[in-house]
Design an enzyme around this catalytic site. Sequence first.
Site, PDB file in Angstrom:
ATOM      1  N   GLU A 205       0.811  -1.232   0.000  1.00 34.57           N
ATOM      2  CA  GLU A 205       0.000   0.000   0.000  1.00 34.57           C
ATOM      3  C   GLU A 205       0.841   1.277   0.000  1.00 34.57           C
ATOM      4  OE1 GLU A 205      -2.684  -0.323   3.321  1.00 34.57           O
ATOM      5  OE2 GLU A 205      -4.047  -1.603   2.215  1.00 34.57           O
ATOM      6  N   GLU A 399      -5.619  -8.293  -0.738  1.00 39.56           N
ATOM      7  CA  GLU A 399      -6.245  -8.064   0.570  1.00 39.56           C
ATOM      8  C   GLU A 399      -7.694  -7.679   0.378  1.00 39.56           C
ATOM      9  OE1 GLU A 399      -4.713  -5.348   3.528  1.00 39.56           O
ATOM     10  OE2 GLU A 399      -2.664  -5.837   2.946  1.00 39.56           O
TER      11      GLU A 399
HETATM   12  C1  BGP Z   1      -4.318  -2.856   5.184  1.00 39.93           C
HETATM   13  C2  BGP Z   1      -2.954  -3.322   5.599  1.00 39.93           C
HETATM   14  C3  BGP Z   1      -2.932  -4.527   6.469  1.00 39.93           C
HETATM   15  C4  BGP Z   1      -4.135  -4.657   7.338  1.00 39.93           C
HETATM   16  C5  BGP Z   1      -5.445  -4.261   6.747  1.00 39.93           C
HETATM   17  C6  BGP Z   1      -6.579  -4.153   7.714  1.00 39.93           C
HETATM   18  O1  BGP Z   1      -4.311  -1.491   4.994  1.00 39.93           O
HETATM   19  O2  BGP Z   1      -2.134  -3.579   4.487  1.00 39.93           O
HETATM   20  O3  BGP Z   1      -1.690  -4.607   7.102  1.00 39.93           O
HETATM   21  O4  BGP Z   1      -3.978  -4.847   8.632  1.00 39.93           O
HETATM   22  O5  BGP Z   1      -5.330  -3.037   6.092  1.00 39.93           O
HETATM   23  O6  BGP Z   1      -6.396  -3.012   8.516  1.00 39.93           O
HETATM   24  P1  BGP Z   1      -6.554  -3.049  10.082  1.00 39.93           P
HETATM   25  O7  BGP Z   1      -5.633  -4.092  10.569  1.00 39.93           O
HETATM   26  O8  BGP Z   1      -6.181  -1.691  10.554  1.00 39.93           O
HETATM   27  O9  BGP Z   1      -7.981  -3.392  10.322  1.00 39.93           O
END
Ligand code: BGP
Length: 503
Positions: A205, A399
Site C-alpha cells: 500500500e 487483501e
Molecule cells: C491494510 C494493511 C494490512 C491490514 C489491513 C486491515 O491497509 O495492508 O496490514 O492490517 O489493512 O487493517 P486493520 O488491521 O487496521 O484493520
Amino acid sequence: MTAQSSGQTGRPAITDPVEFPASFLWGGATAANQIEGAYAEGGKGLSTSDLARYRPDVADGADNFTFEVTGAELDAADAGILEGVFPKRWGIDFYHRYADDIALFAEMGFTAFRLSISWARIYPTGLEDEPNEEGLTFYDRVFDELLAHGIQPVVTMSHYEMPLELTRRYNGWLSRECIPAFEKFARSILTRYRDKVRYWLTFNEMNMNLTSVYTGAGVLLDRTDRPAREVAYQATHHQFVASALAVAAAREILPEDAMIGAMINRIEVYPATPKPDDVLQAMKEDQTNFFYPDVAVRGRYPGYALRYFRDSGLSIEFADGDDEVLAAGTVDYVGISYYMSHLTEDRPGAQEQVGLLVGALKNPYLELTRWGWPIDAVGLRISLNRLWDRYQVPIFIVENGLGAEEALGEDGSVHDQYRIEYLREHLVQIREAIADGVEVMGYTSWGPIDLVSCGTSQMSKRYGFVYVDQDNYGQGSLRRVRKDSFAWYRDVIASRGASLSSG
Ligand code: BGP
C-alpha cells in the site's frame, strides 16, 4: 519475466460468471509484523512496528490509526523507559507455529499465501554488509512448508516496517539513504528465494504514506521541518525509486515466469452529486490513488501529480537518473487491497483529506463495519474494471476482508455468517469483473487467521477463518479454532467459486 498473456492478439475469451479460471490463485494474506512475534529472536533487530502501541482509549472508535510514533517516544524507547502495550512484538506467534498454521491453510485448499519478510530479520539495522543467516533460514523453512503443501508464497518485501535504526539515523524514507539499503535487502532475498518464490510485491500500500508516514515510511513527523504532505510525497518518491530498482534486480535474478508487482490500497471514489465540480473533485482524488500504479506501471510521473505539487507549493527533490530508473523498473502486475469506497464533494480542503481512510460524507446506500468502513462489493468490480482499462496488466487482489469483534461461543466455535456474506458478495463481484474481461490473477483475503490489527494494534479486530485465543494484552492460550467461514471458504476454493451461487 513477462506479464501473463492478456489474449490481446485475438478476441478475448468471454466467460460465463460461474467459475473462476483454473489458474486463479486462492488464499489469504498477512504481514510479518502482525503475525510473527519473536521480535527479539533469531538475530532480528528492532523494527519500526515494534514501537506501535495498542491504546484502548482510541482504538475502539471508528477509523482510529494509533500507529503514529514521535521522536520523543523513540528516545524513550532507546532509554528503555517507553511504557505501553506493544502487540506487534508478539503477533500470534507464527514464528514458532507456522507449520501448524500452514497446515490449516492447506486444509482450506489454499494455492497461495501472502506474507511479508521482516527487513530487520534479514538486516537487523539495515546497515550491515551481510544478511543475517538465521533470518534467511526462517523464511526458507516457511517457504518450504508452503511449497510442500502446494501453496505458492506471495511475498511483500516491505509491509509497514523497516529496521528502526534507519528511522533513528535517517528519519526513514525521507532520506535517500534508504534506497541503497533497500536495494541490498531486495537483492539478498531475491537471490536466496529465487527458486521458491514466484510472486513478489515491492511495497505494501504505497499510498499509506498520506495516512501515516511512520507506518508507511518510518518517518517521525516531529523530526523534520518540512510540511507533512511534502514529507509523504518525498518519502514516496524514494520508495518509487527503490521499488523500480528492486524490479530491475528481479528481472536480473528471477526466472522468466516470476512476476513482480506494486501495490496500493484501492479506494473507489464517488462524487456526492452529479454537480460537475463534485465529479471533478472525485476525479482528482482518484488520481491521488492511481498516482502510485501510474508511476509503477508506466514508469513516469503523471502530469496531474506535478501540477498538484506545484499548485500546493510542495517541493519534491528528484536526483539525476531517477527518471531513467523509474522507466526501467516497471512492474508486471498491480496488487490491490480493497476494503471500501469513498464519497467526496467539492469543498475547500477536500484534497488535503485524501488519504484519510474514512471520509466525512456517508454514502446512504452502504452499511458500515464496526470500525466505520463502508462495505461496497460492487465498488470492487468497478475498481477492477477501471484498473484493467487503465493499465492492461493483470490485477491481484491481495487483501480484502471484514474486521469484527468475536469470541468463542458456548459451543466452542465462532459462527461468522456476516463474514461469509461479506466475502461472498465480494467474490461474486470479482467473478463478474472476470466475466467483464478483466484479468484477475487471484484473491488472498486479509487475515485468514486472526492477527494483530495494523491500524489499531488490537487483537480484537478479527478477520480470520481461524480464531486465535489471545486478547489485546497478549493473554490467552493461542489455541487455533476453525470458525464457520473456514469450511465455507474451503468449499468455495474446491468448487472454484461455483458454491458461491448455492448459498
Ligand atoms: C491494510 C494493511 C494490512 C491490514 C489491513 C486491515 O491497509 O495492508 O496490514 O492490517 O489493512 O487493517 P486493520 O488491521 O487496521 O484493520
